[in-house]
Design a protein around this motif. Sequence first.
Motif, PDB file in Angstrom:
ATOM      1  N   ASP B 147       0.844  -1.209   0.000  1.00 43.91           N
ATOM      2  CA  ASP B 147       0.000   0.000   0.000  1.00 43.91           C
ATOM      3  C   ASP B 147       0.872   1.249   0.000  1.00 43.91           C
ATOM      4  N   LEU B 148       1.905   1.193   0.831  1.00 46.60           N
ATOM      5  CA  LEU B 148       2.785   2.367   0.945  1.00 46.60           C
ATOM      6  C   LEU B 148       3.535   2.648  -0.358  1.00 46.60           C
ATOM      7  N   LYS B 149       3.757   1.586  -1.122  1.00 46.25           N
ATOM      8  CA  LYS B 149       4.463   1.770  -2.409  1.00 46.25           C
ATOM      9  C   LYS B 149       3.631   2.589  -3.380  1.00 46.25           C
ATOM     10  N   THR B 150       2.309   2.563  -3.175  1.00 43.05           N
ATOM     11  CA  THR B 150       1.428   3.277  -4.105  1.00 43.05           C
ATOM     12  C   THR B 150       1.096   4.682  -3.593  1.00 43.05           C
ATOM     13  N   ILE B 173      17.853 -17.096   9.849  1.00 41.26           N
ATOM     14  CA  ILE B 173      17.208 -17.465   8.584  1.00 41.26           C
ATOM     15  C   ILE B 173      15.856 -16.756   8.523  1.00 41.26           C
ATOM     16  N   HIS B 174      15.576 -16.129   7.413  1.00 37.63           N
ATOM     17  CA  HIS B 174      14.397 -15.288   7.171  1.00 37.63           C
ATOM     18  C   HIS B 174      14.460 -13.962   7.942  1.00 37.63           C
ATOM     19  N   GLY B 175      15.598 -13.677   8.543  1.00 35.92           N
ATOM     20  CA  GLY B 175      15.726 -12.438   9.318  1.00 35.92           C
ATOM     21  C   GLY B 175      16.046 -11.218   8.466  1.00 35.92           C
ATOM     22  N   PHE B 176      16.232 -11.405   7.151  1.00 25.21           N
ATOM     23  CA  PHE B 176      16.581 -10.282   6.274  1.00 25.21           C
ATOM     24  C   PHE B 176      15.376  -9.810   5.459  1.00 25.21           C
ATOM     25  N   ASN B 177      14.270 -10.547   5.569  1.00 23.10           N
ATOM     26  CA  ASN B 177      13.114 -10.265   4.709  1.00 23.10           C
ATOM     27  C   ASN B 177      12.595  -8.844   4.852  1.00 23.10           C
ATOM     28  N   LEU B 178      12.461  -8.396   6.092  1.00 18.96           N
ATOM     29  CA  LEU B 178      11.872  -7.083   6.327  1.00 18.96           C
ATOM     30  C   LEU B 178      12.773  -5.968   5.788  1.00 18.96           C
ATOM     31  N   LEU B 183      13.822  -1.931   1.603  1.00 19.83           N
ATOM     32  CA  LEU B 183      14.651  -1.400   0.515  1.00 19.83           C
ATOM     33  C   LEU B 183      13.837  -1.314  -0.783  1.00 19.83           C
ATOM     34  N   LEU B 184      12.968  -2.307  -0.974  1.00 23.21           N
ATOM     35  CA  LEU B 184      12.098  -2.265  -2.171  1.00 23.21           C
ATOM     36  C   LEU B 184      11.145  -1.072  -2.084  1.00 23.21           C
ATOM     37  N   LEU B 185      10.649  -0.805  -0.884  1.00 16.18           N
ATOM     38  CA  LEU B 185       9.766   0.348  -0.686  1.00 16.18           C
ATOM     39  C   LEU B 185      10.510   1.653  -0.971  1.00 16.18           C
ATOM     40  N   VAL B 186      11.766   1.711  -0.497  1.00 15.47           N
ATOM     41  CA  VAL B 186      12.585   2.914  -0.730  1.00 15.47           C
ATOM     42  C   VAL B 186      12.744   3.153  -2.230  1.00 15.47           C
TER      43      VAL B 186
END
Lengths: 345, 402
Positions: B147-150, B173-178, B183-186
């Motif tokens: 949502d924030l991306k839009t 493991i899976h600790g980098f997802n957020l 970064l994708l949002l940025v």
Amino acid sequence: MRSTVTVLFLFFASLQSFAQTELLETVQESMETITGRAKTDSTKLEEVNTQAVSDSMQINTAQESKVGEKTARPEAVVGDVRENLTDALDKATDIISPSKILTIFISFLFVWLTTKGTNWMYRSLADRFNRHRLRILRLQPITNIILWVITIYVLVVTIFNPTSDTLWALMGSSALALGFAAQDILKNIFGGLLIIFDRPFQVGDRINVGGNYGEVVKIGVRTTQINTLDDSIVTVPNSTIVSDNISNANSGALDCMVVVDLWLPVGIDVEKVRKIAFEAAITSRYLNIDKPVVVLFFDHFDNQPATNVKIKAYVLDARYEKGFAGDVTEAAKKALGEAGVYAGA
Amino acid sequence: MAFDPKSILSKGKDLANTSSKWLTDILDLKSEKPQSVVEEVEEKTEIPEAYIQRFSLHPLEEFNQLEGREEEFKLMQRAYENWKISRSPLLMIGEFGAGMTSLLNASSSIYPHARIMANNVNIDTEQSLVEALKKAMDYPEARTLNDLKTLPAGEEQRVIIFENIERLFLRKIHGFNLLEDFLLLVHATKQNIFWIATINKYSFYYLNEVIGFGSNFLSIIRLQPMKPEIIEQIISNRNAGYEVIYLKPPTSTAVFSQNLERAESAGKQFLLKNDFFSKLHAFSDGNISRAMLYWKRSLVRVKEKRIYVKAHEEKIINNLTLEELFVLEAILQHTSLSSSELRMILRNSSKGSKLILEKLLENNLLYVKQYEGSGEPEYQVNLFFLKQVKGQIHSRLNRNIQ
């Protein structure tokens, strides 16, 4: 310690051979003196004969004197031999006197203690400066060799002060004696020197020789010691190492590559498994984070179809190699289980 | 009042004699007395709270209070100008206590409408990240990161400062997802928002090596160590109104002691001051907070507008076990960690992690902090021992951190 005893044995063997050579030389000298005197005597006899021919009036007198000389000569010879033998024995006693033996013993003890001290110093420095551990430890065998060579040289030169001829004779006889009697020891010693100077591995490296894998803890003159993964010390003769194939995991570097194998069913979700395997490696405390992590997949259909996932990464210190492999396997296995990778296959 | 030069001169001489005697007593250079004044002073450590407050480690609020960060300030201005063309976010890297927050507060003169998100505790779910971001992005309707991306482009160009970006990851493991989602949002919103993220240098070192974190930022500013003269100036400013008396350090070289004995009173103070500040700079490594801490530890007494300081001798730490070093490293990588987070990172048992933490707390290498919004207490590396901890990690874990 064994190498020290071997060196001591070799040294005393050489010393014995050296003393024998000296004694033989002295006896030879005495014999030469006696032969020389005999020759001088026969020349004198000829001169007397000539005189007898020219002066017939003095024949009887000359004959009498000749007989007198003939009876006096064997006594002189025996006296000379006795004298020379006494000289030779005196010389031999000079060479192997108790004071000299004590000097040698004390010198060797001192050097042995010094090598122990320097070894301790190197170990302490290696612990203190872990980053430079292998650089420090590689100096250890070189220092030991240099210390022993210098000591033996100084002892030979100062105590025995041999002439160049004696030295050659000593070397020749030593080589012959060692060649026959101590062939294996010599092989090991030359092997040790080759290892120290050619450096196929160093103290601290992780090597595999003849199926023994572990960390090199000592490179001696005769043998090399390896601390295996189950904490056993394996002593390998240097001649065996030189003639065998050696694999070296870190070649003087502190870190080394570790390959972790995971065996999974063929039908796994590759993307999901790659992420888990990669993160299992990068989150391990033992990882050398300055080097890359690679995940590879191989399918095998030998007995039972399976996918072999290979995680290739560097451990921060070769000593933690197995700790790293275990940590990555454990984390990956747990995460794969939670992700339902096994169940989904 | 009549002006009498003779009496003034006589008073001046008396004062000089008294101060000279007093200094000799204080410095205790030739005194044969078993109980010197210095020792007495040591026993009576009395520092008024009002004075201590001058050296509290709170970030500065105003631009005009900022000292020694002119270069970084210029780079921030330039990065903003570059963003207007290239739309690239900015990453700022600094050590703990290097004055990052002060610099960001001062940057309000460059970006008056900037929103600062100070993240003191780990953010471990998308929901908590969205909650924090939607306020800063003025998008209360947003439910997810997508949502924030839009976010609709507004008329005004926004600036969002995201402090402590390392709080978005946990080394598991899976600790980098957020962090990756953020970064994708940025990248998705960088056209409208000038993103400024800050990170501590140990987290950056780790994240950059394992996931190439730095490549997401075209502009990177590294906070440089402060120059010694600026640190001295800041300390001098905070001591305004007080006279500083430097005492003989507990240990010194023979040459230094000889020089000190030979020097006059003023010369002695000069030598002692130089010695004190050389030790302070060696300890602080250009980190202003560590310099302040050193000053505070060196205080002996404050009396009648006079401050007595004696160079502090640091306790040497060299008996840390491998496990303890791993714990300290993990905490440095995340700025602070709770006991349960540490257990997940080190794949330890809960009791095992707690025991190590307790031992480190006992040795003052860690301290506990309870942040607002955090259920558990957070453990942080004691800034006072940071340099030594860094040295141990560098030497024994072969990490290239300086």
